[in-house]
Design an enzyme around this catalytic site. Structure first.
Site, PDB file in Angstrom:
ATOM      1  N   GLU A  62      55.911  32.388  36.481  1.00  0.00           N
ATOM      2  CA  GLU A  62      56.168  33.288  37.609  1.00  0.00           C
ATOM      3  C   GLU A  62      57.608  33.199  38.113  1.00  0.00           C
ATOM      4  O   GLU A  62      57.929  33.679  39.200  1.00  0.00           O
ATOM      5  CB  GLU A  62      55.178  32.989  38.740  1.00  0.00           C
ATOM      6  N   ASP A  71      50.146  27.457  47.347  1.00  0.00           N
ATOM      7  CA  ASP A  71      48.875  27.764  46.689  1.00  0.00           C
ATOM      8  C   ASP A  71      48.478  26.492  45.963  1.00  0.00           C
ATOM      9  O   ASP A  71      49.108  26.097  44.988  1.00  0.00           O
ATOM     10  CB  ASP A  71      49.033  28.925  45.703  1.00  0.00           C
ATOM     11  N   LYS A 114      43.687  40.541  44.836  1.00  0.00           N
ATOM     12  CA  LYS A 114      44.132  40.755  43.457  1.00  0.00           C
ATOM     13  C   LYS A 114      43.272  41.860  42.851  1.00  0.00           C
ATOM     14  O   LYS A 114      42.060  41.677  42.687  1.00  0.00           O
ATOM     15  CB  LYS A 114      43.954  39.469  42.638  1.00  0.00           C
ATOM     16  N   SER A 152      48.538  40.205  45.928  1.00  0.00           N
ATOM     17  CA  SER A 152      49.076  39.252  44.949  1.00  0.00           C
ATOM     18  C   SER A 152      49.147  39.802  43.530  1.00  0.00           C
ATOM     19  O   SER A 152      48.313  40.594  43.107  1.00  0.00           O
ATOM     20  CB  SER A 152      48.198  37.991  44.953  1.00  0.00           C
ATOM     21  N   SER A 202      49.648  35.605  37.109  1.00  0.00           N
ATOM     22  CA  SER A 202      50.699  34.901  36.361  1.00  0.00           C
ATOM     23  C   SER A 202      51.070  35.636  35.074  1.00  0.00           C
ATOM     24  O   SER A 202      52.194  35.542  34.601  1.00  0.00           O
ATOM     25  CB  SER A 202      50.282  33.457  36.070  1.00  0.00           C
ATOM     26  N   LYS A 235      52.651  38.298  47.601  1.00  0.00           N
ATOM     27  CA  LYS A 235      53.288  37.283  46.756  1.00  0.00           C
ATOM     28  C   LYS A 235      53.328  37.841  45.339  1.00  0.00           C
ATOM     29  O   LYS A 235      52.312  38.293  44.810  1.00  0.00           O
ATOM     30  CB  LYS A 235      52.583  35.926  46.836  1.00  0.00           C
TER      31      LYS A 235
END
Length: 444
Positions: free
Chosen positions: A217, A252, A355, A382, A385, A406
């Site tokens: 990320e 996280d 998500k 969000s 990855s 994020k």
């Protein structure tokens, strides 16, 4: 009425080189594309991501079956349908074409959430174009949100990696910086980038050049041993960047990754094989560790502090620090309305990590967000990855007015495409938007 004329699906590669699904949806208004992400640390309650499991290709991670499901099952059912009927199209795909269910709701295990979501997102883009609106405004109308004064989110930049995302010893997965003291998204991204660049210098000086390699990320994964070392690096970078006071910290933990089911303990040394067990902690000990960290560092948010079934520990921590610090459920909730309801009843957390690929459609994502907001929770949109160049979530976070996102470090194009899109949106809105800032948990 604008109608869907054709749907083409294909297998492309995500930012980790793993296959994922991309869709082109054709209407009279043009061709609309969407690509879906995938996660590394996935919650066991997520909707099913369909993989081919053919070990001779992409180590079993191919998605040709999902692509075939779009061509053979979804496409024939959607030709001629109005892309503006987002709810109707999502419902048709989930309940009629797929129809698989478990105790938590529709699990998409026949067609695959990756197949359904790609079509759902492309359909949303087509609907926006048919209405002559930018995507973020169209999403706002789908959610019943006002479109006159939009909210730009606080970006949470994941700048130090541990956990399943990194090869160091740190158990916790992400350490983030949040420029809550900025006045615009453009300034926030500048602050984030400057702290990130200074962090690189700090890490290089302390741990050597190879410590500045970046993870999935875009964050750094220096060879550090624990959370306090990571947090001290962040504090130093914030200080030397000149942005002290404007930047807060978030983490996280992804605690399900190091929860030992049989012993009911958390192993902070889980990446060392046959370790001496000295780093094992009970839920209570881990809770006390978080409380200490929150006193020592300027924390505003902690995600997945406990195992995905440990509602009890979540509730205790939320009760103790929840006013000052947002306690976010990711693996705990998997963007699932039924899991959110359970967490609300048990007062387990006060924030949802949203998500889209955990639940599998745009409509269900909106529903999950509204349920969380109705219960006065914060909502953080969000990435995953494994990402693509699709910037859909940037428009989603503005449309849903969640005030926080994020999507990785200010590094790597699959992360930056989201941040860059946010700057474009802010520019196009001019004075018709405001930056969420310190009120990111409950933007008005």
């Amino acid at each position: 009425m604008v109608a869907i004329k054709d749907i083409t699906a294909r297998q492309i590669l995500d930012s980790r080189g793993n296959p994922t699904v991309e869709v082109d949806l054709l209407t009279d208004g043009g061709c609309f594309r969407a690509a879906v992400p995938s996660g590394a640390s996935t919650g066991i309650y997520e909707a099913l991501e369909l993989r081919d499991k053919d070990q001779t290709k992409f180590m079993g991670k191919g998605v040709m079956k999902a692509v075939e499901n779009i061509h053979k099952i979804i496409k024939p059912a959607l030709i001629g349908k109005d892309p503006c009927d987002q709810k109707g199209i999502d419902k048709l795909m989930v309940e009629e074409l797929d129809g698989t269910k478990n105790e938590w709701g529709w699990c998409k295990s026949k067609l695959g959430a990756n197949a359904i979501l790609a079509v759902s997102m492309a359909c949303c883009r087509a609907g926006a174009a048919a209405k002559g609106m930018p995507l973020y405004k169209y999403i706002a109308t789908l959610a019943g949100n006002p479109t006159d004064k939009m909210v730009m989110p606080v970006p949470f930049f994941n700048v130090i990696n541990g956990g399943s995302h990194a090869g160091n010893k740190v158990a916790m997965q992400e350490f983030m910086i949040a420029p809550v003291g900025a006045s615009t998204i453009q300034e926030a991204i500048q602050i984030g980038a400057e702290v990130y660049q200074h962090l690189k210098v700090v890490i290089k000086k302390k741990y050597g050049l190879d410590a500045t390699n970046v993870g999935d990320e875009g964050g750094f994964a220096p060879n550090i041993s624990g959370a306090t070392e990571a947090l001290d690096l962040l504090m130093e970078a914030i200080k030397v960047s000149g942005h002290e006071g404007k930047v807060k910290i978030a983490a996280d933990v992804a605690a399900s990754e190091f929860f030992l089911q049989d012993d009911k303990v958390y192993d902070l040394d889980f990446k060392t094989p046959n370790n001496d067990k000295s780093q094992r902690k009970t839920g209570e000990e881990l809770r006390n560790l978080y409380k200490d960290l929150c006193q020592k560092y300027p924390f505003v948010s902690i995600e997945d502090p406990f195992d995905q079934d440990d509602f009890h520990s979540y509730a205790q921590l939320t009760n103790e620090v929840g006013e000052k610090v947002q306690i976010v459920g990711d693996d705990l909730l998997v963007t699932n309305p039924t899991r959110i309801e359970k967490a609300v009843q048990e007062k387990a957390c006060n924030g949802l990590l949203l998500k889209v690929n955990q639940i599998g459609t745009v409509s269900e994502s909106i529903e999950a967000c509204q349920l969380a907001q109705k219960n006065k929770w914060g909502v953080m949109v969000s990435h995953r990855s494994g990402e693509t160049e699709d910037s859909f979530i940037a428009d989603l976070v503005v449309g849903l007015r969640t005030g926080q996102i994020k999507t990785g470090a200010p590094c790597r194009s699959e992360r930056l495409c989201k941040y860059n899109q946010l700057m474009r949106i802010e520019e196009s809105l001019g004075s018709d938007c405001q930056y969420a800032g310190a009120g990111f948990r409950h933007p008005n």
